[in-house]
Motif scaffolding. Structure first.
Motif, PDB file in Angstrom:
ATOM      1  N   UNK A 163       3.170  30.375 -12.499  1.00  0.00           N
ATOM      2  CA  UNK A 163       3.826  31.574 -13.034  1.00  0.00           C
ATOM      3  C   UNK A 163       2.830  32.704 -13.293  1.00  0.00           C
ATOM      4  N   UNK A 164       1.595  32.515 -12.859  1.00  0.00           N
ATOM      5  CA  UNK A 164       0.592  33.564 -13.005  1.00  0.00           C
ATOM      6  C   UNK A 164       0.119  33.735 -14.433  1.00  0.00           C
ATOM      7  N   UNK A 165       0.030  34.989 -14.859  1.00  0.00           N
ATOM      8  CA  UNK A 165      -0.501  35.313 -16.184  1.00  0.00           C
ATOM      9  C   UNK A 165       0.292  34.634 -17.298  1.00  0.00           C
ATOM     10  N   UNK A 166       1.620  34.602 -17.164  1.00  0.00           N
ATOM     11  CA  UNK A 166       2.459  33.960 -18.187  1.00  0.00           C
ATOM     12  C   UNK A 166       2.155  32.469 -18.282  1.00  0.00           C
ATOM     13  N   UNK A 167       1.921  31.848 -17.145  1.00  0.00           N
ATOM     14  CA  UNK A 167       1.571  30.433 -17.143  1.00  0.00           C
ATOM     15  C   UNK A 167       0.229  30.177 -17.801  1.00  0.00           C
ATOM     16  N   UNK A 168      -0.735  31.079 -17.550  1.00  0.00           N
ATOM     17  CA  UNK A 168      -2.056  30.949 -18.173  1.00  0.00           C
ATOM     18  C   UNK A 168      -1.941  31.072 -19.684  1.00  0.00           C
ATOM     19  N   UNK A 183      -9.745  33.453  -9.357  1.00  0.00           N
ATOM     20  CA  UNK A 183      -9.909  33.480  -7.902  1.00  0.00           C
ATOM     21  C   UNK A 183      -8.617  33.909  -7.210  1.00  0.00           C
ATOM     22  N   UNK A 184      -7.479  33.347  -7.644  1.00  0.00           N
ATOM     23  CA  UNK A 184      -6.196  33.692  -7.019  1.00  0.00           C
ATOM     24  C   UNK A 184      -5.843  35.159  -7.260  1.00  0.00           C
ATOM     25  N   UNK A 185      -6.131  35.634  -8.466  1.00  0.00           N
ATOM     26  CA  UNK A 185      -5.856  37.038  -8.784  1.00  0.00           C
ATOM     27  C   UNK A 185      -6.715  37.964  -7.929  1.00  0.00           C
ATOM     28  N   UNK A 186      -7.981  37.577  -7.737  1.00  0.00           N
ATOM     29  CA  UNK A 186      -8.891  38.385  -6.917  1.00  0.00           C
ATOM     30  C   UNK A 186      -8.440  38.414  -5.457  1.00  0.00           C
ATOM     31  N   UNK A 187      -8.054  37.256  -4.926  1.00  0.00           N
ATOM     32  CA  UNK A 187      -7.673  37.147  -3.520  1.00  0.00           C
ATOM     33  C   UNK A 187      -6.380  37.897  -3.230  1.00  0.00           C
ATOM     34  N   UNK A 214      -2.385  32.432  -2.604  1.00  0.00           N
ATOM     35  CA  UNK A 214      -3.827  32.404  -2.882  1.00  0.00           C
ATOM     36  C   UNK A 214      -4.187  31.239  -3.794  1.00  0.00           C
ATOM     37  N   UNK A 215      -3.323  30.968  -4.782  1.00  0.00           N
ATOM     38  CA  UNK A 215      -3.557  29.857  -5.712  1.00  0.00           C
ATOM     39  C   UNK A 215      -3.540  28.518  -4.973  1.00  0.00           C
ATOM     40  N   UNK A 216      -2.491  28.298  -4.175  1.00  0.00           N
ATOM     41  CA  UNK A 216      -2.372  27.034  -3.439  1.00  0.00           C
ATOM     42  C   UNK A 216      -3.511  26.884  -2.435  1.00  0.00           C
ATOM     43  N   UNK A 217      -3.773  27.950  -1.682  1.00  0.00           N
ATOM     44  CA  UNK A 217      -4.845  27.908  -0.682  1.00  0.00           C
ATOM     45  C   UNK A 217      -6.204  27.650  -1.303  1.00  0.00           C
ATOM     46  N   UNK A 218      -6.496  28.339  -2.418  1.00  0.00           N
ATOM     47  CA  UNK A 218      -7.781  28.155  -3.094  1.00  0.00           C
ATOM     48  C   UNK A 218      -7.964  26.738  -3.613  1.00  0.00           C
ATOM     49  N   UNK A 219      -6.907  26.186  -4.201  1.00  0.00           N
ATOM     50  CA  UNK A 219      -6.994  24.821  -4.738  1.00  0.00           C
ATOM     51  C   UNK A 219      -7.185  23.789  -3.625  1.00  0.00           C
ATOM     52  N   UNK A 220      -6.429  23.966  -2.554  1.00  0.00           N
ATOM     53  CA  UNK A 220      -6.540  23.010  -1.437  1.00  0.00           C
ATOM     54  C   UNK A 220      -7.936  23.078  -0.811  1.00  0.00           C
TER      55      UNK A 220
END
Length: 358
Positions: free
Chosen positions: A131-136, A283-287, A298-304
């Motif tokens: 959920x992005x920022x809200x999830x954080x 990282x996901x926010x930057x990408x 970006x989040x899924x790709x970065x983690x994988x």
């Protein structure tokens, strides 16, 4: 007040990660310098509060809500872009490092396959940040208070209620650094921790809440200092033994009880998880910032992509990445203070001119 507390929690969550919770950071940067290390811890407290407040003042004044804006303003377009790219790379490797650390905790202390620790942490980071920022915000609101309460409770017990005479003295002296080096050690500690904290703190800045942002960052910095000092007091009582351990706090907990040691393993893992959240979010926010790819992709790709690195040795990754991250932090922190002083002086001059004109 609520915004200030959320921001203080974010600061604590970003800085108190695996290295802090293990006790290794506090031993390396403060405890090994003896009594001078306590002066270093007090200095670090002041710098954490001052740097956090300065960052949020600048972000509020200029309307920045992403760390890239801060870098471009403080370092200039070219150097800011270079540092931004380097920081993005460190954030990516930071995700791998934390996943690797989770595997090490599961393998060495929970006696479970390392892969389970990596995959569980991977899954939680993905779900919590989807959920992005809200999830954080939700994740930090739930996890950080539990982590801090357990960390402070156990450290305070070791610092104030354990009889030093009852601690086994099976270790001789260890090679100690020059006590006079406590000052650069404290500065480096704040610098490399602030680089990651900056990524998270700027995301918490909201229009019209500059004062609350400054107060929250200052509060977070002061709380960080209190925890550093309590941790320092706890670990100092177990010198020189703690100098011989990769995870000094587990040795300390073992001198309290086996149950406390097992509970502290959970604290370590929470430290790993919250740091992984900060790195993955940054990282996901930057990408996704340039609009070519969505935040979730970006989040899924970065983690994988981080998984292959996560299978490497945790200590090996830390030895290569953390010193470079510290150097980057020094550049960022120095530029931030220079710009804040310049902006504050500019504001004062403008106020004087307005007074004369009126």
């Amino acid at each position: 007040m609520k915004h200030s507390w959320w921001l203080a929690t974010a600061y604590l969550g970003a800085v108190i990660g695996a290295g802090f919770a293990s006790g290794q950071e506090i031993v390396q940067f403060f405890v090994c310098y003896g009594p001078q290390g306590q002066a270093g811890a007090v200095l670090a407290t002041a710098l954490f509060a001052l740097a956090g407040a300065a960052l949020m003042w600048l972000a509020g004044k200029k309307g920045f809500s992403h760390y890239q804006d801060v870098l471009r303003f403080t370092l200039g377009p070219r150097l800011g872009r270079l540092v931004d790219l380097l920081l993005a790379g460190f954030l990516f490797v930071g995700v791998s490092t934390m996943l690797s650390a989770a595997g090490a905790i599961f393998s060495e202390h929970f006696y479970l396959p390392a892969g389970r620790g990596v995959l569980l942490t991977f899954a939680l980071v993905l779900v919590l940040l989807f959920r992005g920022y809200q999830g954080l915000m939700l994740a930090y609101g739930l996890l950080v208070p539990v982590k801090i309460a357990l960390l402070m409770g156990i450290s305070a017990w070791a610092a104030f209620f354990i009889d030093p005479a009852a601690v086994p003295a099976q270790y001789g002296g260890a090679l100690m650094p020059d006590p006079q080096s406590w000052l650069p050690a404290a500065l480096l500690y704040v610098a490399y921790n602030f680089a990651l904290a900056m990524v998270i703190l700027t995301e918490y800045q909201r229009p019209g809440k500059m004062r609350a942002g400054v107060a929250g960052a200052a509060l977070g910095g002061l709380l960080l200092g209190v925890i550093v000092l309590i941790n320092y007091a706890a670990l100092s009582r177990f010198l020189p033994a703690v100098l011989h351990y990769e995870v000094p706090m587990l040795y300390v907990c073992g001198n309290i009880s086996l149950t406390v040691k097992h509970v502290y393993c959970a604290v370590l893992w929470l430290g790993i998880l919250t740091t992984a959240l900060a790195n993955a979010f940054g990282f996901a926010q930057r990408l996704s910032g340039h609009g070519f790819i969505s935040y979730r992709a970006a989040l899924i790709g970065g983690l994988v992509l981080s998984l292959p690195l996560a299978l490497q040795s945790f200590s090996g990754l830390v030895g290569k990445i953390y010193p470079l991250f510290g150097l980057l932090g020094i550049i960022i922190l120095t530029a931030l203070f220079i710009k804040v002083i310049a902006e504050a002086a500019k504001s004062l001059r403008q106020k004087k001119l307005w007074k004369k004109a009126s």
